[in-house]
Design an enzyme around this catalytic site. Structure first.
Site, PDB file in Angstrom:
ATOM      1  N   CYS A   1     -26.259  -8.203 -25.274  1.00 35.85           N
ATOM      2  CA  CYS A   1     -24.861  -8.203 -25.693  1.00 35.85           C
ATOM      3  C   CYS A   1     -24.706  -8.944 -27.011  1.00 35.85           C
ATOM      4  CB  CYS A   1     -23.991  -8.871 -24.640  1.00 35.85           C
ATOM      5  SG  CYS A   1     -24.170  -8.121 -23.031  1.00 35.85           S
ATOM      6  N   GLY A  27     -25.037  -3.915 -28.026  1.00 36.71           N
ATOM      7  CA  GLY A  27     -24.346  -3.427 -26.846  1.00 36.71           C
ATOM      8  C   GLY A  27     -23.393  -2.327 -27.233  1.00 36.71           C
ATOM      9  N   ASN A 106     -23.500 -13.887 -23.837  1.00 36.17           N
ATOM     10  CA  ASN A 106     -24.694 -13.070 -24.083  1.00 36.17           C
ATOM     11  C   ASN A 106     -25.859 -13.747 -23.382  1.00 36.17           C
ATOM     12  OD1 ASN A 106     -26.955 -12.699 -26.908  1.00 36.17           O
ATOM     13  ND2 ASN A 106     -26.762 -11.406 -25.105  1.00 36.17           N
ATOM     14  N   GLY A 107     -26.582 -12.971 -22.603  1.00 32.42           N
ATOM     15  CA  GLY A 107     -27.706 -13.523 -21.857  1.00 32.42           C
ATOM     16  C   GLY A 107     -27.620 -13.056 -20.426  1.00 32.42           C
ATOM     17  N   TYR A 247     -37.434  -6.352 -31.735  1.00 34.08           N
ATOM     18  CA  TYR A 247     -36.575  -5.193 -31.503  1.00 34.08           C
ATOM     19  C   TYR A 247     -35.085  -5.478 -31.508  1.00 34.08           C
ATOM     20  CZ  TYR A 247     -34.262  -1.381 -29.001  1.00 34.08           C
ATOM     21  OH  TYR A 247     -33.416  -0.377 -28.650  1.00 34.08           O
TER      22      TYR A 247
HETATM   23 MG    MG Z   1     -37.603   2.870 -30.376  1.00 31.80          MG
END
Ligand code: MG
Ligand code: SF4
Length: 466
Positions: A1, A27, A106-107, A247
């Site tokens: 999030c 998100g 968030n978490g 990522y």
């Molecule tokens: Mg990918």
């Protein structure tokens, strides 16, 4: 999030909407904003879908007046998985004897189920299925006289990962869990202050980066007193999520003083050193594999090309909740650039292999288009363990790497070769020249190592074995 908050700027909700738009990659299911104005009090709006489709409408933004506002973009990791109900969309709001408070989290709280059972037994009435709602109920049960003090009480009972942005009628509040698993930064714009999950969302509103909120720190921000800092938790060595670098965060963000883009390019360089292969073209799986592919090409001297083209109007596939949509999602989102790859030996660089669904489809598409060979190079170590700290990985048995060796995965994916960056290589790429300190790891890397820095107690109770 993603979480974002602003204090001390007229029409704060507009800035929050812009900030959330820049955090949309964190998100995409839903978003919410709460604002406060002395005349209208607390106002809130929650909507499914993208920020830009909801929170840019003048009619909606007019319902969110004031110079103090916070917001949240959601993707479900805990709670009503797959089917977000509007009542699960944050920020959550609570009315206390000393006034209202809204919080955005968030978490993921790893003892949320135990807390929820206890709270319900003591009379709490939950509105949502979200783990984050526990914080409001714990605050309601505290005997402290101020909201920040109640929040400290509440968060001391919470285990797991939390970067929280909250507000009262007069203050913007930011807190990070003692390990600092998820990011949170502080920014300044004119006379106003900003809290944001990532620096890329400071850029969008022209705010200047001040510093990160430190692991275990609580900041109270008001126009009069500026930023006050507290340390409500026992101090521990920090364990920031290494997967944010790989990522989750946007490449134009700065994490821990490091450019995410540069880290990812460095991962590609490490990969090329660890797992070289003769080939004609290095292609990223867009967008998440792009900087690593650039680094791989640079280090190997093999030309870089866009062998796969991404439809810019699709979101992140893994965020689509059901398996069926995810399966289709690959084709809706990615297509092969035939003219470029026909007849060539292709190195495909992607950020991670989770279920293997994406990689299998991509291999199929690349070979259909006439590639001579397909070699996968992955910018993270094998994902063999689920994340319980706010990234939505599937159950352990759905993770390819939980039950297959690298060679078995190569055969399953049907590619000519498959190599993952080593954990040490990843640590070097994030700037740890000596690699991972195995006695006291510098980051959380549980999804790769199985070493959970916070015991996932709800899951252990359900039989999960670490
Ligand atoms: Mg990918
Ligand atoms: Fe990040 Fe993986 Fe740790 Fe989750 S388990 S917080 S994704 S490093």
């Amino acid at each position: 999030c993603g979480v974002f908050g602003v204090i001390g700027l007229a029409d704060a909700a507009n800035f929050v909407a812009l900030g959330l738009h820049a955090l949309q990659h964190r998100g995409q299911e839903a978003g919410g904003i709460v604002s406060y104005d002395p005349v209208t009090g607390f106002q809130s709006a929650r909507r499914f879908g993208y920020v830009r489709d909801n929170f840019t409408k003048a009619s909606l933004m007019e319902t969110l007046p004031g110079s103090l506002a916070i917001g949240h973009v959601r993707y479900s990791t805990a709670g009503s998985k797959g089917q977000t109900a509007i009542r699960d969309v944050q920020p959550f709001f609570g009315e206390f004897s000393m006034g209202g408070a809204a919080i955005a989290h968030n978490g993921n709280i790893t003892n949320a189920e135990a807390l929820r059972r206890e709270l319900i037994e003591h009379g709490s009435i939950f509105q949502s299925s979200s783990d984050s709602e526990c914080i409001i109920h714990l605050m309601a049960r505290s005997f402290q006289k101020t909201i920040p003090e109640r929040m400290k009480d509440a968060l001391r009972r919470v285990e797991g990962a939390f970067s929280v942005v909250a507000m009262t009628r007069t203050k913007l509040i930011g807190v990070r869990d003692p390990l600092g698993v998820r990011p949170l930064v502080l920014g300044r714009i004119g006379d106003g202050w900003v809290l944001s999950s990532e620096t890329c969302a400071l850029d969008i509103i022209g705010a200047e980066f001040v510093r990160e909120v430190a692991p275990g720190e609580m900041v109270l921000i008001s126009p009069e007193k500026g930023v006050e800092s507290f340390h409500p938790f026992e101090r521990r060595a920090s364990r920031f999520c290494i997967f944010e670098h790989v990522y989750f965060s946007r490449p134009d963000s700065i994490l821990g003083g490091r450019s995410v883009y540069e880290t990812r390019r460095q991962i590609g360089i490490e990969l090329a050193r660890e797992a070289p292969v003769e080939a004609d073209l290095v292609c990223p799986v867009p967008d998440s594999g792009t900087p690593a592919a650039i680094g791989f090409s640079h280090e190997s001297g093999i030309p870089y090309g866009m062998g796969i083209i991404r439809n810019q109007y699709m979101g992140r596939t893994f965020i689509e909740p059901t398996e069926q949509i995810r399966n289709m999602g690959v084709r809706l989102k990615l297509n092969v650039n035939r003219a470029l790859i026909a007849g060539k030996r292709i190195i495909l660089v992607d950020d991670s292999v989770v279920r293997g669904t994406t990689s299998r489809k991509i291999r199929e598409m690349i070979l259909d288009a006439g590639a001579a060979e397909v070699h996968f190079r992955i910018a993270s170590p094998p994902t063999a363990w689920p994340c319980f700290y706010g990234v939505d990985t599937p159950q352990r048995d759905k993770l390819l790497a939980s039950h297959m060796s690298e060679d078995e995965m190569r055969d399953y994916l049907g590619v000519d070769s498959l190599k993952f960056i080593s954990l040490d290589g990843l640590y070097r790429a994030v700037g740890e020249v000596e690699g991972r300190n195995n006695r006291c790891p510098q980051y959380c890397d549980a999804c790769f190592s199985g070493e959970y820095p916070v015991a996932p107690s709800d899951m252990i109770q359900k039989g999960f074995q670490t």
